[in-house]
Design a protein around this motif. Sequence first.
Motif, PDB file in Angstrom:
ATOM      1  N   ILE A  31       0.834  -1.202   0.000  1.00  0.00           N
ATOM      2  CA  ILE A  31       0.000   0.000   0.000  1.00  0.00           C
ATOM      3  C   ILE A  31       0.868   1.250   0.000  1.00  0.00           C
ATOM      4  O   ILE A  31       0.549   2.244  -0.670  1.00  0.00           O
ATOM      5  CB  ILE A  31      -0.967  -0.013   1.204  1.00  0.00           C
ATOM      6  CG1 ILE A  31      -1.962  -1.173   1.075  1.00  0.00           C
ATOM      7  CG2 ILE A  31      -1.718   1.315   1.301  1.00  0.00           C
ATOM      8  CD1 ILE A  31      -2.851  -1.108  -0.142  1.00  0.00           C
ATOM      9  N   ARG A  90       0.621   4.036  -2.750  1.00  0.00           N
ATOM     10  CA  ARG A  90       0.407   5.435  -2.379  1.00  0.00           C
ATOM     11  C   ARG A  90       1.422   6.339  -3.086  1.00  0.00           C
ATOM     12  O   ARG A  90       1.067   7.405  -3.614  1.00  0.00           O
ATOM     13  CB  ARG A  90       0.518   5.606  -0.869  1.00  0.00           C
ATOM     14  CG  ARG A  90       0.474   7.074  -0.418  1.00  0.00           C
ATOM     15  CD  ARG A  90       0.378   7.224   1.086  1.00  0.00           C
ATOM     16  NE  ARG A  90       1.489   6.608   1.780  1.00  0.00           N
ATOM     17  CZ  ARG A  90       1.554   6.453   3.103  1.00  0.00           C
ATOM     18  NH1 ARG A  90       0.529   6.845   3.859  1.00  0.00           N
ATOM     19  NH2 ARG A  90       2.599   5.880   3.666  1.00  0.00           N
ATOM     20  N   PRO A  92      -8.744   1.348  -7.928  1.00  0.00           N
ATOM     21  CA  PRO A  92      -8.287   0.763  -6.667  1.00  0.00           C
ATOM     22  C   PRO A  92      -9.391   0.103  -5.855  1.00  0.00           C
ATOM     23  O   PRO A  92      -9.105  -0.812  -5.067  1.00  0.00           O
ATOM     24  CB  PRO A  92      -7.697   1.960  -5.913  1.00  0.00           C
ATOM     25  CG  PRO A  92      -8.355   3.161  -6.510  1.00  0.00           C
ATOM     26  CD  PRO A  92      -8.574   2.821  -7.951  1.00  0.00           C
ATOM     27  N   THR A  93     -10.647   0.503  -6.047  1.00  0.00           N
ATOM     28  CA  THR A  93     -11.740  -0.060  -5.263  1.00  0.00           C
ATOM     29  C   THR A  93     -12.413  -1.242  -5.944  1.00  0.00           C
ATOM     30  O   THR A  93     -13.273  -1.903  -5.349  1.00  0.00           O
ATOM     31  CB  THR A  93     -12.808   1.018  -4.973  1.00  0.00           C
ATOM     32  OG1 THR A  93     -13.443   1.418  -6.204  1.00  0.00           O
ATOM     33  CG2 THR A  93     -12.197   2.250  -4.324  1.00  0.00           C
ATOM     34  N   LEU A 133      -8.501  -3.296  -3.378  1.00  0.00           N
ATOM     35  CA  LEU A 133      -8.109  -2.875  -2.036  1.00  0.00           C
ATOM     36  C   LEU A 133      -9.267  -2.989  -1.057  1.00  0.00           C
ATOM     37  O   LEU A 133     -10.429  -2.739  -1.410  1.00  0.00           O
ATOM     38  CB  LEU A 133      -7.628  -1.421  -2.053  1.00  0.00           C
ATOM     39  CG  LEU A 133      -6.462  -1.063  -2.981  1.00  0.00           C
ATOM     40  CD1 LEU A 133      -6.034   0.372  -2.736  1.00  0.00           C
ATOM     41  CD2 LEU A 133      -5.297  -2.020  -2.796  1.00  0.00           C
ATOM     42  N   ASP A 134      -8.968  -3.360   0.186  1.00  0.00           N
ATOM     43  CA  ASP A 134      -9.981  -3.267   1.227  1.00  0.00           C
ATOM     44  C   ASP A 134     -10.105  -1.805   1.650  1.00  0.00           C
ATOM     45  O   ASP A 134      -9.380  -0.922   1.147  1.00  0.00           O
ATOM     46  CB  ASP A 134      -9.655  -4.185   2.409  1.00  0.00           C
ATOM     47  CG  ASP A 134      -8.355  -3.834   3.117  1.00  0.00           C
ATOM     48  OD1 ASP A 134      -7.781  -2.751   2.846  1.00  0.00           O
ATOM     49  OD2 ASP A 134      -7.905  -4.646   3.963  1.00  0.00           O
ATOM     50  N   GLY A 185      -6.911  -0.088   2.851  1.00  0.00           N
ATOM     51  CA  GLY A 185      -6.044   0.296   1.742  1.00  0.00           C
ATOM     52  C   GLY A 185      -6.598   1.468   0.963  1.00  0.00           C
ATOM     53  O   GLY A 185      -5.865   2.381   0.557  1.00  0.00           O
ATOM     54  N   GLN A 186      -7.911   1.456   0.755  1.00  0.00           N
ATOM     55  CA  GLN A 186      -8.552   2.566   0.058  1.00  0.00           C
ATOM     56  C   GLN A 186      -8.351   3.883   0.803  1.00  0.00           C
ATOM     57  O   GLN A 186      -8.187   4.937   0.186  1.00  0.00           O
ATOM     58  CB  GLN A 186     -10.039   2.284  -0.117  1.00  0.00           C
ATOM     59  CG  GLN A 186     -10.357   1.153  -1.082  1.00  0.00           C
ATOM     60  CD  GLN A 186     -11.838   0.830  -1.127  1.00  0.00           C
ATOM     61  OE1 GLN A 186     -12.684   1.710  -0.935  1.00  0.00           O
ATOM     62  NE2 GLN A 186     -12.171  -0.434  -1.372  1.00  0.00           N
ATOM     63  N   ASP A 205     -13.987  -3.546   7.557  1.00  0.00           N
ATOM     64  CA  ASP A 205     -13.166  -4.619   6.992  1.00  0.00           C
ATOM     65  C   ASP A 205     -13.182  -5.877   7.846  1.00  0.00           C
ATOM     66  O   ASP A 205     -13.051  -6.995   7.328  1.00  0.00           O
ATOM     67  CB  ASP A 205     -11.714  -4.156   6.834  1.00  0.00           C
ATOM     68  CG  ASP A 205     -11.486  -3.322   5.590  1.00  0.00           C
ATOM     69  OD1 ASP A 205     -12.363  -3.336   4.693  1.00  0.00           O
ATOM     70  OD2 ASP A 205     -10.441  -2.655   5.508  1.00  0.00           O
TER      71      ASP A 205
END
Length: 400
Positions: free
Chosen positions: A11, A15, A60-61, A71-72, A75-76, A318
């Motif tokens: 991540i 980023r 990303p989602t 990403l969960d 992470g989002q 999550d």
Amino acid sequence: MAIDLTVNTAIRTLRRRTAEFIRDAVVPAELAMLAGPGTPDDALRIRLQQQARTAGVFAPTVPRDLGGLGLDLRGQSVVLEEAGYSLLGPLAMNCAAPDEGNMHLLEMIASQPQRERYLEPLAVGAIRSCFAMTEPPPGAGSDPGQLATTARRSGQGWLIEGRKWFATGADGAAFAIVMARTGGNVGAPEATMFLIPADTPGFRLTRHVPALDSAFVGGHGEIELTDCHLGDDAVLGRAGKGFTYAQVRLAPARLTHCMRWIGLARRAHTIALAYVHGRTAFGNRLGELGMAQQLIADNEIDLAASRALIREAAWLVDTGGSGRHETSIAKTFVAEAVGRIVDRSVQLCGASGISGDLPLSAYLREVRAFRIYDGPSETHRWSIAKRALRHHASTTPTES
């Protein structure tokens, strides 16, 4: 259970890549847009999304099996903050509202044929969508119990009648997710979600609603549904479960809104820091004056508190929690904190802050609406207070 807010190596790398993509490709496009037409169009969206694919930061989602990064929410929370550093970042990365929330809802609820027809092209950016729940007065707004659009059985399908407005992105959307009352009465309705292609007879975009915010493709649409006939295959999930499904969409969508807008607030704060570092007044740099430092410190505090609320709520969802209470708290606080941060940044930059030479005045217009959509702050406070009172009543012994 201990809350784990650790950002792992993958991540952190994503980023960094996202921040570089936003800085190098998206911020220049945003500044050109603000200096020119003021609003994005599909041509700009398609170009930026192709650049995001090349940079490896697209979707990303979106789940991996649909071509996204999967990403969960934790992470989002890291990556979408970086995406939000520009007004156009979420659009470029295909994680902007309303498509991002609609993709999550379709992933959770849609049948396989619906996934193939609606979700798969939406996930790759081939089409756009809108979500049509809000209605002109006296219909549903902050009170969904006032839902006035109706859907009733007609032959082998459904007949939809009603009006919607503030359907963001409606102009040019390939389809809408429409909430309609399929039972009960106004005040206590039973609702169903319908997937309606934009070219369906009886589905008509009547106008763009003039609004303060405009940094998205397709405007805020007002839609009329007149003699609109649909088959059973248009029902998303099960009939009568519309309000239940709305919660599936709303809790994560509140958080992703917060993630994106905190990124823009950080951008506004960064612009203000650069300004006060270089500007002089009363014999000192502006940033060395006590009143300016108070504004800077308050921005730092609001950013840190917002980020902590977002990530704690993301961790809870999550790990299997409903997150309704926590996302409501985060949405209320962050929506107001973002407004404060951008407003202080404008103040720190003085005349430049309200000019077109800096993007801050545009940011101020865009973030103001966040205190209203996805539930106004007042409605969230009401819900938060009611839950607190119920919890107290259920855990406190009754006094004689």
